[in-house]
Design a protein around this motif. Sequence first.
Motif, PDB file in Angstrom:
ATOM      1  N   SER A   2      47.332  52.059  53.043  1.00  0.00           N
ATOM      2  CA  SER A   2      46.143  51.265  52.774  1.00  0.00           C
ATOM      3  C   SER A   2      44.946  51.812  53.528  1.00  0.00           C
ATOM      4  CB  SER A   2      46.395  49.830  53.194  1.00  0.00           C
ATOM      5  OG  SER A   2      46.270  49.717  54.585  1.00  0.00           O
ATOM      6  N   ASP A   3      43.803  51.242  53.223  1.00  0.00           N
ATOM      7  CA  ASP A   3      42.598  51.671  53.912  1.00  0.00           C
ATOM      8  C   ASP A   3      42.037  50.560  54.803  1.00  0.00           C
ATOM      9  OD1 ASP A   3      41.825  49.998  51.888  1.00  0.00           O
ATOM     10  OD2 ASP A   3      40.331  51.333  51.044  1.00  0.00           O
ATOM     11  N   GLN A   4      42.871  49.597  55.159  1.00  0.00           N
ATOM     12  CA  GLN A   4      42.460  48.513  56.044  1.00  0.00           C
ATOM     13  C   GLN A   4      43.564  48.225  57.040  1.00  0.00           C
ATOM     14  OE1 GLN A   4      40.898  44.942  54.247  1.00  0.00           O
ATOM     15  NE2 GLN A   4      40.539  46.020  52.330  1.00  0.00           N
ATOM     16  N   CYS A   5      43.169  47.724  58.196  1.00  0.00           N
ATOM     17  CA  CYS A   5      44.173  47.287  59.170  1.00  0.00           C
ATOM     18  C   CYS A   5      43.562  46.256  60.098  1.00  0.00           C
ATOM     19  CB  CYS A   5      44.722  48.468  59.981  1.00  0.00           C
ATOM     20  SG  CYS A   5      43.612  49.114  61.246  1.00  0.00           S
ATOM     21  N   VAL A   6      44.442  45.531  60.765  1.00  0.00           N
ATOM     22  CA  VAL A   6      44.055  44.643  61.841  1.00  0.00           C
ATOM     23  C   VAL A   6      44.927  45.034  63.032  1.00  0.00           C
ATOM     24  CG1 VAL A   6      45.609  42.757  61.151  1.00  0.00           C
ATOM     25  CG2 VAL A   6      43.605  42.251  62.549  1.00  0.00           C
ATOM     26  N   ALA A 108      45.519  59.649  63.315  1.00  0.00           N
ATOM     27  CA  ALA A 108      46.282  59.015  62.247  1.00  0.00           C
ATOM     28  C   ALA A 108      45.587  57.790  61.676  1.00  0.00           C
ATOM     29  CB  ALA A 108      47.667  58.638  62.753  1.00  0.00           C
ATOM     30  N   VAL A 109      44.912  57.015  62.485  1.00  0.00           N
ATOM     31  CA  VAL A 109      44.374  55.736  62.018  1.00  0.00           C
ATOM     32  C   VAL A 109      42.909  55.797  61.593  1.00  0.00           C
ATOM     33  CG1 VAL A 109      46.041  54.390  63.322  1.00  0.00           C
ATOM     34  CG2 VAL A 109      43.852  54.973  64.377  1.00  0.00           C
ATOM     35  N   GLU A 110      42.303  56.963  61.637  1.00  0.00           N
ATOM     36  CA  GLU A 110      40.907  57.070  61.223  1.00  0.00           C
ATOM     37  C   GLU A 110      40.708  56.713  59.754  1.00  0.00           C
ATOM     38  OE1 GLU A 110      39.543  60.914  62.468  1.00  0.00           O
ATOM     39  OE2 GLU A 110      39.360  60.273  64.547  1.00  0.00           O
ATOM     40  N   ASP A 131      50.555  46.068  74.636  1.00  0.00           N
ATOM     41  CA  ASP A 131      51.310  46.255  73.403  1.00  0.00           C
ATOM     42  C   ASP A 131      50.372  46.063  72.221  1.00  0.00           C
ATOM     43  OD1 ASP A 131      53.861  46.426  74.760  1.00  0.00           O
ATOM     44  OD2 ASP A 131      53.759  44.256  75.015  1.00  0.00           O
ATOM     45  N   LEU A 132      50.632  46.780  71.141  1.00  0.00           N
ATOM     46  CA  LEU A 132      49.816  46.664  69.935  1.00  0.00           C
ATOM     47  C   LEU A 132      50.672  46.266  68.745  1.00  0.00           C
ATOM     48  CD1 LEU A 132      47.720  49.971  70.052  1.00  0.00           C
ATOM     49  CD2 LEU A 132      47.092  47.737  70.992  1.00  0.00           C
ATOM     50  N   ILE A 133      50.095  45.442  67.897  1.00  0.00           N
ATOM     51  CA  ILE A 133      50.642  45.162  66.570  1.00  0.00           C
ATOM     52  C   ILE A 133      49.553  45.592  65.604  1.00  0.00           C
ATOM     53  CG2 ILE A 133      51.380  43.412  64.926  1.00  0.00           C
ATOM     54  CD1 ILE A 133      52.300  41.725  67.337  1.00  0.00           C
ATOM     55  N   ILE A 134      49.917  46.456  64.662  1.00  0.00           N
ATOM     56  CA  ILE A 134      48.967  46.939  63.663  1.00  0.00           C
ATOM     57  C   ILE A 134      49.517  46.567  62.298  1.00  0.00           C
ATOM     58  CG2 ILE A 134      47.789  48.950  62.700  1.00  0.00           C
ATOM     59  CD1 ILE A 134      48.384  50.346  65.444  1.00  0.00           C
ATOM     60  N   VAL A 135      48.735  45.787  61.559  1.00  0.00           N
ATOM     61  CA  VAL A 135      49.128  45.404  60.202  1.00  0.00           C
ATOM     62  C   VAL A 135      48.187  46.133  59.256  1.00  0.00           C
ATOM     63  CG1 VAL A 135      49.458  43.528  58.563  1.00  0.00           C
ATOM     64  CG2 VAL A 135      49.879  43.139  61.002  1.00  0.00           C
ATOM     65  N   SER A 136      48.757  46.838  58.274  1.00  0.00           N
ATOM     66  CA  SER A 136      47.938  47.563  57.307  1.00  0.00           C
ATOM     67  C   SER A 136      48.270  47.072  55.905  1.00  0.00           C
ATOM     68  CB  SER A 136      48.186  49.064  57.418  1.00  0.00           C
ATOM     69  OG  SER A 136      49.551  49.359  57.197  1.00  0.00           O
ATOM     70  N   GLY A 137      47.258  47.053  55.064  1.00  0.00           N
ATOM     71  CA  GLY A 137      47.466  46.599  53.695  1.00  0.00           C
ATOM     72  C   GLY A 137      46.155  46.316  53.006  1.00  0.00           C
ATOM     73  N   ASP A 138      46.236  45.582  51.897  1.00  0.00           N
ATOM     74  CA  ASP A 138      45.027  45.229  51.163  1.00  0.00           C
ATOM     75  C   ASP A 138      44.338  44.056  51.861  1.00  0.00           C
ATOM     76  OD1 ASP A 138      46.352  42.866  50.414  1.00  0.00           O
ATOM     77  OD2 ASP A 138      46.951  43.674  48.480  1.00  0.00           O
ATOM     78  N   SER A 156      42.812  41.333  72.436  1.00  0.00           N
ATOM     79  CA  SER A 156      41.784  41.626  71.441  1.00  0.00           C
ATOM     80  C   SER A 156      42.416  41.601  70.055  1.00  0.00           C
ATOM     81  CB  SER A 156      41.117  42.983  71.704  1.00  0.00           C
ATOM     82  OG  SER A 156      42.000  44.044  71.434  1.00  0.00           O
ATOM     83  N   LEU A 157      41.597  41.303  69.070  1.00  0.00           N
ATOM     84  CA  LEU A 157      42.036  41.282  67.680  1.00  0.00           C
ATOM     85  C   LEU A 157      40.886  41.840  66.859  1.00  0.00           C
ATOM     86  CD1 LEU A 157      44.255  40.407  65.642  1.00  0.00           C
ATOM     87  CD2 LEU A 157      43.094  38.208  65.505  1.00  0.00           C
ATOM     88  N   GLU A 158      41.082  43.026  66.300  1.00  0.00           N
ATOM     89  CA  GLU A 158      40.010  43.720  65.581  1.00  0.00           C
ATOM     90  C   GLU A 158      40.470  44.123  64.200  1.00  0.00           C
ATOM     91  OE1 GLU A 158      36.911  44.135  66.804  1.00  0.00           O
ATOM     92  OE2 GLU A 158      37.467  43.232  68.719  1.00  0.00           O
ATOM     93  N   ARG A 159      39.559  44.047  63.259  1.00  0.00           N
ATOM     94  CA  ARG A 159      39.836  44.459  61.870  1.00  0.00           C
ATOM     95  C   ARG A 159      39.036  45.730  61.586  1.00  0.00           C
ATOM     96  NH1 ARG A 159      40.045  40.609  56.765  1.00  0.00           N
ATOM     97  NH2 ARG A 159      40.196  42.169  55.126  1.00  0.00           N
ATOM     98  N   TYR A 160      39.666  46.663  60.875  1.00  0.00           N
ATOM     99  CA  TYR A 160      39.028  47.928  60.527  1.00  0.00           C
ATOM    100  C   TYR A 160      39.187  48.165  59.039  1.00  0.00           C
ATOM    101  CZ  TYR A 160      39.229  48.473  65.546  1.00  0.00           C
ATOM    102  OH  TYR A 160      39.087  48.266  66.888  1.00  0.00           O
TER     103      TYR A 160
END
Length: 163
Positions: A2-6, A108-110, A131-138, A156-160
């Motif tokens: 996907s092209d999005q993540c949190v 990788a995450v750019e 620790d990080l949790i990265i969720v990717s998807g639509d 922190s909680l950021e959306r990209y």
Amino acid sequence: MSDQCVVAQYNDPSHFLTAIEVLEKAGFTTDEVSVVRKRSDVREAISANVKDSTSDSPPTGATTAGATVAGGTIGAALGTATMIGPMLVVGPIAGMVAGAAGGGMASAVESWGMQHGVASRYERAVQEGDDLIIVSGDSVLINQAQRLLHTVSYKSLERYESE
């Protein structure tokens, strides 16, 4: 991919484990969720949840969440885990990190719109114990993940999103 993540960052292991449990109960899978931890933290989470079979007490919430992480998200994906220095990367980002030419997690995450400097900051945070949790998807999946992750205390909680 996907092209999005949190990205949710945790400095409290119990909050991290609870967030993983919340995502798993909501039906998120290892195809959507990546976890980045220090290797020593992963070993401690697994060791801490080895239970004496003679115990009469039921597992606590933290133990259950830890076992879920060790047996579910991390345990199921260890075959695809990637080591980056002192870090263990599990989930879909692991393949991206392995394929990134020398840049590790930052390169990788750019594709998700994350600046290289931000990704490098996350790498340093993990090396220092977060620790990080990265969720990717639509966008629908990311909106749901963001709402769920807001229910657990985080650093922190950021959306990209890519543009």
